[in-house]
Write a protein that holds these residues in place. Structure first.
Motif, PDB file in Angstrom:
ATOM      1  N   ARG A 166       0.833  -1.210   0.000  1.00 13.28           N
ATOM      2  CA  ARG A 166       0.000   0.000   0.000  1.00 13.28           C
ATOM      3  C   ARG A 166       0.865   1.257   0.000  1.00 13.28           C
ATOM      4  O   ARG A 166       0.587   2.215  -0.723  1.00 13.28           O
ATOM      5  CB  ARG A 166      -0.918   0.008   1.223  1.00 13.28           C
ATOM      6  N   ALA A 167       1.905   1.268   0.799  1.00 13.84           N
ATOM      7  CA  ALA A 167       2.799   2.420   0.860  1.00 13.84           C
ATOM      8  C   ALA A 167       3.487   2.632  -0.490  1.00 13.84           C
ATOM      9  O   ALA A 167       3.630   3.771  -0.968  1.00 13.84           O
ATOM     10  CB  ALA A 167       3.828   2.241   1.974  1.00 13.84           C
ATOM     11  N   ALA A 168       3.897   1.525  -1.123  1.00 11.37           N
ATOM     12  CA  ALA A 168       4.555   1.625  -2.430  1.00 11.37           C
ATOM     13  C   ALA A 168       3.590   2.154  -3.481  1.00 11.37           C
ATOM     14  O   ALA A 168       3.956   2.988  -4.328  1.00 11.37           O
ATOM     15  CB  ALA A 168       5.106   0.261  -2.840  1.00 11.37           C
ATOM     16  N   VAL A 169       2.341   1.705  -3.434  1.00 10.06           N
ATOM     17  CA  VAL A 169       1.332   2.187  -4.390  1.00 10.06           C
ATOM     18  C   VAL A 169       1.069   3.671  -4.171  1.00 10.06           C
ATOM     19  O   VAL A 169       1.001   4.453  -5.127  1.00 10.06           O
ATOM     20  CB  VAL A 169       0.027   1.359  -4.284  1.00 10.06           C
ATOM     21  N   ALA A 170       0.932   4.086  -2.913  1.00 13.45           N
ATOM     22  CA  ALA A 170       0.689   5.506  -2.622  1.00 13.45           C
ATOM     23  C   ALA A 170       1.850   6.356  -3.115  1.00 13.45           C
ATOM     24  O   ALA A 170       1.656   7.429  -3.698  1.00 13.45           O
ATOM     25  CB  ALA A 170       0.465   5.702  -1.127  1.00 13.45           C
ATOM     26  N   GLU A 171       3.072   5.859  -2.909  1.00 12.50           N
ATOM     27  CA  GLU A 171       4.257   6.588  -3.379  1.00 12.50           C
ATOM     28  C   GLU A 171       4.281   6.648  -4.907  1.00 12.50           C
ATOM     29  O   GLU A 171       4.597   7.678  -5.499  1.00 12.50           O
ATOM     30  CB  GLU A 171       5.510   5.893  -2.850  1.00 12.50           C
ATOM     31  N   ALA A 172       3.916   5.566  -5.563  1.00 11.37           N
ATOM     32  CA  ALA A 172       3.892   5.531  -7.027  1.00 11.37           C
ATOM     33  C   ALA A 172       2.838   6.485  -7.578  1.00 11.37           C
ATOM     34  O   ALA A 172       3.066   7.175  -8.573  1.00 11.37           O
ATOM     35  CB  ALA A 172       3.630   4.108  -7.517  1.00 11.37           C
ATOM     36  N   VAL A 173       1.666   6.534  -6.925  1.00  7.35           N
ATOM     37  CA  VAL A 173       0.603   7.451  -7.363  1.00  7.35           C
ATOM     38  C   VAL A 173       1.070   8.892  -7.211  1.00  7.35           C
ATOM     39  O   VAL A 173       0.882   9.725  -8.113  1.00  7.35           O
ATOM     40  CB  VAL A 173      -0.708   7.189  -6.594  1.00  7.35           C
ATOM     41  N   ALA A 174       1.703   9.213  -6.089  1.00  5.68           N
ATOM     42  CA  ALA A 174       2.203  10.575  -5.878  1.00  5.68           C
ATOM     43  C   ALA A 174       3.249  10.933  -6.939  1.00  5.68           C
ATOM     44  O   ALA A 174       3.250  12.035  -7.493  1.00  5.68           O
ATOM     45  CB  ALA A 174       2.784  10.721  -4.472  1.00  5.68           C
ATOM     46  N   ALA A 175       4.138   9.994  -7.241  1.00  2.56           N
ATOM     47  CA  ALA A 175       5.153  10.230  -8.270  1.00  2.56           C
ATOM     48  C   ALA A 175       4.508  10.407  -9.640  1.00  2.56           C
ATOM     49  O   ALA A 175       4.927  11.259 -10.440  1.00  2.56           O
ATOM     50  CB  ALA A 175       6.161   9.081  -8.296  1.00  2.56           C
ATOM     51  N   ALA A 176       3.473   9.629  -9.933  1.00  6.43           N
ATOM     52  CA  ALA A 176       2.772   9.754 -11.213  1.00  6.43           C
ATOM     53  C   ALA A 176       2.093  11.108 -11.329  1.00  6.43           C
ATOM     54  O   ALA A 176       2.113  11.736 -12.406  1.00  6.43           O
ATOM     55  CB  ALA A 176       1.748   8.627 -11.366  1.00  6.43           C
ATOM     56  N   VAL A 177       1.508  11.581 -10.248  1.00  7.49           N
ATOM     57  CA  VAL A 177       0.866  12.902 -10.260  1.00  7.49           C
ATOM     58  C   VAL A 177       1.910  13.987 -10.497  1.00  7.49           C
ATOM     59  O   VAL A 177       1.716  14.888 -11.316  1.00  7.49           O
ATOM     60  CB  VAL A 177       0.087  13.141  -8.947  1.00  7.49           C
ATOM     61  N   GLN A 178       3.038  13.894  -9.784  1.00  8.48           N
ATOM     62  CA  GLN A 178       4.106  14.881  -9.978  1.00  8.48           C
ATOM     63  C   GLN A 178       4.620  14.851 -11.420  1.00  8.48           C
ATOM     64  O   GLN A 178       4.865  15.893 -12.022  1.00  8.48           O
ATOM     65  CB  GLN A 178       5.258  14.621  -9.010  1.00  8.48           C
ATOM     66  N   HIS A 179       4.768  13.657 -11.970  1.00 10.61           N
ATOM     67  CA  HIS A 179       5.222  13.527 -13.354  1.00 10.61           C
ATOM     68  C   HIS A 179       4.216  14.157 -14.317  1.00 10.61           C
ATOM     69  O   HIS A 179       4.597  14.871 -15.251  1.00 10.61           O
ATOM     70  CB  HIS A 179       5.439  12.054 -13.716  1.00 10.61           C
ATOM     71  N   ALA A 180       2.938  13.896 -14.091  1.00 12.95           N
ATOM     72  CA  ALA A 180       1.904  14.461 -14.970  1.00 12.95           C
ATOM     73  C   ALA A 180       1.907  15.984 -14.909  1.00 12.95           C
ATOM     74  O   ALA A 180       1.787  16.659 -15.942  1.00 12.95           O
ATOM     75  CB  ALA A 180       0.532  13.915 -14.582  1.00 12.95           C
ATOM     76  N   VAL A 181       2.065  16.535 -13.712  1.00 16.72           N
ATOM     77  CA  VAL A 181       2.107  17.999 -13.562  1.00 16.72           C
ATOM     78  C   VAL A 181       3.329  18.560 -14.285  1.00 16.72           C
ATOM     79  O   VAL A 181       3.239  19.553 -15.019  1.00 16.72           O
ATOM     80  CB  VAL A 181       2.107  18.389 -12.064  1.00 16.72           C
ATOM     81  N   ALA A 182       4.479  17.924 -14.094  1.00 16.35           N
ATOM     82  CA  ALA A 182       5.703  18.391 -14.750  1.00 16.35           C
ATOM     83  C   ALA A 182       5.591  18.264 -16.267  1.00 16.35           C
ATOM     84  O   ALA A 182       6.010  19.168 -17.007  1.00 16.35           O
ATOM     85  CB  ALA A 182       6.902  17.591 -14.240  1.00 16.35           C
ATOM     86  N   ARG A 183       5.025  17.182 -16.737  1.00 17.18           N
ATOM     87  CA  ARG A 183       4.863  16.985 -18.190  1.00 17.18           C
ATOM     88  C   ARG A 183       3.928  18.048 -18.781  1.00 17.18           C
ATOM     89  O   ARG A 183       4.198  18.600 -19.839  1.00 17.18           O
ATOM     90  CB  ARG A 183       4.302  15.575 -18.437  1.00 17.18           C
ATOM     91  N   ASN A 184       2.847  18.335 -18.085  1.00 14.33           N
ATOM     92  CA  ASN A 184       1.916  19.366 -18.540  1.00 14.33           C
ATOM     93  C   ASN A 184       2.604  20.729 -18.574  1.00 14.33           C
ATOM     94  O   ASN A 184       2.448  21.490 -19.548  1.00 14.33           O
ATOM     95  CB  ASN A 184       0.684  19.405 -17.628  1.00 14.33           C
ATOM     96  N   ALA A 185       3.369  21.038 -17.549  1.00 10.39           N
ATOM     97  CA  ALA A 185       4.100  22.312 -17.522  1.00 10.39           C
ATOM     98  C   ALA A 185       5.096  22.379 -18.674  1.00 10.39           C
ATOM     99  O   ALA A 185       5.237  23.419 -19.326  1.00 10.39           O
ATOM    100  CB  ALA A 185       4.813  22.480 -16.186  1.00 10.39           C
TER     101      ALA A 185
END
Length: 97
Positions: free
Chosen positions: A16-35
């Motif tokens: 669960r912790a790994a999934v939460a960390e992966a989701v947070a990283a995916a969100v950060q990546h999506a924000v950076a990619r959009n920027a």
């Protein structure tokens, strides 16, 4: 630590912790990619504007400046001629009728 329960054990907690960390990283990546995409689009627009300025506006303004300079030189020449004529008239004695 006791035996694993139906609610999950230590492995599930780690997952669960790994999934939460992966989701947070995916969100950060999506924000950076959009920027990055926004910046790339703005860069393209700015480059087009710069090309338009360099290829169209600057040459037009340079030609206009040349025309104004030529007209100013002609005006100054004509003004100089008028001044010389006026000065020569003042130097000539007036004819007595």
């Amino acid at each position: 630590a006791g035996p694993p329960t139906a609610a999950g054990g230590p492995a599930q907690e780690l997952a669960r912790a790994a999934v939460a960390e992966a989701v947070a990283a995916a969100v950060q990546h999506a924000v950076a990619r959009n920027a990055q995409q926004i910046v790339a689009a703005e860069k393209a627009v700015t480059q087009r504007r710069l090309r338009a300025i360099e290829d169209r506006w600057i040459p037009r303004l340079e030609r206009a400046l040349e025309r104004v300079e030529v007209e100013l030189e002609e005006f100054e020449r004509a003004d100089g001629v008028r001044l010389r004529r006026a000065a020569s008239r003042r130097e000539q004695p007036e004819a007595v009728p």
